[in-house]
Each structure stands twice: as C-alpha cells, then as structure tokens.
Design a protein around this motif. Sequence first.
Motif, mmCIF file in Angstrom:
data_model
loop_
_atom_site.group_PDB
_atom_site.id
_atom_site.type_symbol
_atom_site.label_atom_id
_atom_site.label_comp_id
_atom_site.label_asym_id
_atom_site.label_seq_id
_atom_site.Cartn_x
_atom_site.Cartn_y
_atom_site.Cartn_z
ATOM 1 N N CYS A 25 0.814 -1.216 0.000
ATOM 2 C CA CYS A 25 0.000 0.000 0.000
ATOM 3 C C CYS A 25 0.850 1.270 0.000
ATOM 4 C CB CYS A 25 -0.930 0.012 1.213
ATOM 5 S SG CYS A 25 -2.160 -1.286 1.162
ATOM 6 N N ASN A 26 2.076 1.172 -0.448
ATOM 7 C CA ASN A 26 2.987 2.313 -0.417
ATOM 8 C C ASN A 26 3.708 2.405 -1.754
ATOM 9 O OD1 ASN A 26 5.331 3.927 -0.077
ATOM 10 N ND2 ASN A 26 5.321 3.549 2.114
ATOM 11 N N HIS A 27 3.350 3.404 -2.562
ATOM 12 C CA HIS A 27 3.886 3.531 -3.916
ATOM 13 C C HIS A 27 5.404 3.662 -3.926
ATOM 14 C CE1 HIS A 27 4.238 4.525 -8.111
ATOM 15 N NE2 HIS A 27 4.898 5.616 -7.792
ATOM 16 N N ASP A 28 5.966 4.426 -3.012
ATOM 17 C CA ASP A 28 7.419 4.598 -2.982
ATOM 18 C C ASP A 28 8.125 3.277 -2.673
ATOM 19 O OD1 ASP A 28 7.248 7.306 -3.596
ATOM 20 O OD2 ASP A 28 7.179 7.910 -1.484
ATOM 21 N N LYS A 29 7.594 2.527 -1.717
ATOM 22 C CA LYS A 29 8.164 1.220 -1.385
ATOM 23 C C LYS A 29 7.972 0.242 -2.555
ATOM 24 C CE LYS A 29 9.704 1.488 2.872
ATOM 25 N NZ LYS A 29 11.066 1.184 3.258
ATOM 26 N N CYS A 30 6.855 0.379 -3.240
ATOM 27 C CA CYS A 30 6.571 -0.473 -4.390
ATOM 28 C C CYS A 30 7.621 -0.242 -5.478
ATOM 29 C CB CYS A 30 5.173 -0.165 -4.918
ATOM 30 S SG CYS A 30 4.620 -1.291 -6.212
ATOM 31 N N ARG A 31 7.904 0.999 -5.747
ATOM 32 C CA ARG A 31 8.928 1.332 -6.744
ATOM 33 C C ARG A 31 10.302 0.835 -6.273
ATOM 34 N NH1 ARG A 31 8.441 3.475 -11.044
ATOM 35 N NH2 ARG A 31 6.701 4.851 -10.803
ATOM 36 N N GLU A 32 10.586 0.998 -4.982
ATOM 37 C CA GLU A 32 11.846 0.515 -4.422
ATOM 38 C C GLU A 32 11.950 -1.010 -4.566
ATOM 39 O OE1 GLU A 32 14.149 0.364 -0.105
ATOM 40 O OE2 GLU A 32 12.490 1.769 -0.362
ATOM 41 N N PHE A 33 10.844 -1.715 -4.323
ATOM 42 C CA PHE A 33 10.813 -3.166 -4.497
ATOM 43 C C PHE A 33 11.142 -3.536 -5.940
ATOM 44 C CE2 PHE A 33 8.181 -6.641 -6.183
ATOM 45 C CZ PHE A 33 8.774 -7.718 -5.539
ATOM 46 N N SER A 34 10.487 -2.880 -6.872
ATOM 47 C CA SER A 34 10.700 -3.166 -8.289
ATOM 48 C C SER A 34 12.157 -2.932 -8.688
ATOM 49 C CB SER A 34 9.757 -2.299 -9.123
ATOM 50 O OG SER A 34 9.918 -2.576 -10.488
ATOM 51 N N GLU A 35 12.731 -1.833 -8.230
ATOM 52 C CA GLU A 35 14.130 -1.519 -8.544
ATOM 53 C C GLU A 35 15.084 -2.511 -7.888
ATOM 54 O OE1 GLU A 35 14.546 2.554 -7.342
ATOM 55 O OE2 GLU A 35 13.310 3.283 -9.015
ATOM 56 N N SER A 36 14.803 -2.895 -6.652
ATOM 57 C CA SER A 36 15.648 -3.875 -5.953
ATOM 58 C C SER A 36 15.588 -5.239 -6.628
ATOM 59 C CB SER A 36 15.216 -4.018 -4.495
ATOM 60 O OG SER A 36 15.401 -2.820 -3.796
ATOM 61 N N LEU A 37 14.392 -5.620 -7.029
ATOM 62 C CA LEU A 37 14.224 -6.899 -7.704
ATOM 63 C C LEU A 37 14.943 -6.886 -9.054
ATOM 64 C CD1 LEU A 37 12.889 -9.639 -7.255
ATOM 65 C CD2 LEU A 37 10.896 -8.786 -8.484
ATOM 66 N N SER A 38 14.885 -5.768 -9.748
ATOM 67 C CA SER A 38 15.598 -5.635 -11.025
ATOM 68 C C SER A 38 17.105 -5.767 -10.822
ATOM 69 C CB SER A 38 15.301 -4.284 -11.674
ATOM 70 O OG SER A 38 13.962 -4.179 -12.012
ATOM 71 N N GLY A 39 17.626 -5.131 -9.790
ATOM 72 C CA GLY A 39 19.050 -5.217 -9.489
ATOM 73 C C GLY A 39 19.468 -6.636 -9.145
ATOM 74 N N LEU A 40 18.628 -7.333 -8.392
ATOM 75 C CA LEU A 40 18.916 -8.718 -8.032
ATOM 76 C C LEU A 40 18.880 -9.611 -9.266
ATOM 77 C CD1 LEU A 40 19.575 -10.784 -5.872
ATOM 78 C CD2 LEU A 40 17.134 -10.887 -5.314
ATOM 79 N N LEU A 41 17.953 -9.337 -10.156
ATOM 80 C CA LEU A 41 17.869 -10.088 -11.404
ATOM 81 C C LEU A 41 19.169 -9.972 -12.199
ATOM 82 C CD1 LEU A 41 16.346 -11.566 -13.720
ATOM 83 C CD2 LEU A 41 15.476 -9.336 -14.396
ATOM 84 N N VAL A 42 19.683 -8.765 -12.326
ATOM 85 C CA VAL A 42 20.944 -8.539 -13.038
ATOM 86 C C VAL A 42 22.085 -9.291 -12.354
ATOM 87 C CG1 VAL A 42 22.660 -6.781 -13.657
ATOM 88 C CG2 VAL A 42 20.228 -6.328 -14.019
ATOM 89 N N LYS A 43 22.112 -9.221 -11.025
ATOM 90 C CA LYS A 43 23.157 -9.911 -10.257
ATOM 91 C C LYS A 43 23.107 -11.419 -10.499
ATOM 92 C CE LYS A 43 24.801 -10.114 -5.468
ATOM 93 N NZ LYS A 43 24.547 -9.589 -4.113
ATOM 94 N N LEU A 44 21.905 -11.983 -10.497
ATOM 95 C CA LEU A 44 21.750 -13.413 -10.729
ATOM 96 C C LEU A 44 22.192 -13.806 -12.135
ATOM 97 C CD1 LEU A 44 18.359 -13.968 -8.921
ATOM 98 C CD2 LEU A 44 20.539 -15.027 -8.310
ATOM 99 N N GLU A 45 21.865 -12.979 -13.108
ATOM 100 C CA GLU A 45 22.307 -13.260 -14.473
ATOM 101 C C GLU A 45 23.827 -13.194 -14.574
ATOM 102 O OE1 GLU A 45 19.972 -10.469 -16.719
ATOM 103 O OE2 GLU A 45 18.443 -11.985 -17.142
#
Length: 94
Positions: A25-45
């Motif tokens: 329920c928090n747009h800023d945290k939602c965006r932070e989640f998306s960015e963190s997940l994207s960074g983790l995806l790159v790291k895993l690749e």
Amino acid sequence: MVESIPREIVKDLQSVCQLHEQAVCNHDKCREFSESLSGLLVKLEDLKFYRIADRLMSILLNCKPKEASHCEKANLVGEMMKEITKETQKAAGK
C-alpha cells in the motif's frame, strides 16, 4: 531447484521479499521493491543463475507500481516471492 545458491543471494531475496510486504500500500516502497528486484535479477544473471533469474523476471512482469491505487497483483507477486525465497533457502541448506 538444484543449483547451489550462495547465502548472500538468499539474504538478498529475503530482503526483497520483506520489502514487497511493506510495498503493498505504499507507492514509494513499491517502486523501491521493483528496482531492488531488477538489481537482483541482473546480479543473478551475472552469476549465471539463469533459472532463478527467469523466475524473478516473471515476478517483474507482474509487478507494475501504481500511484494512488492498490496493486491488483500484490497477492500473486507476494506468493511468488515467498515461494522462490523458500526454495532458495532450501537449496542453500538453510
């Protein structure tokens, strides 16, 4: 999941999973989640953990941060995050 997962990756997944719980329920945290997940995806690749990276990509495809409204796929994304976190913990021997 047969891959031997480094504990650092498990910790990163746990952090991102917790961030998603705060983001529902928090747009800023939602965006932070998306960015963190994207960074983790790159790291895993980069580490050649393609199977996990593909699963994170599926999660990102369902994650669309919105302002001033509740995410329709929050439950789906949350369950996907919990499942992959649980599987990686098991693969890491936790």
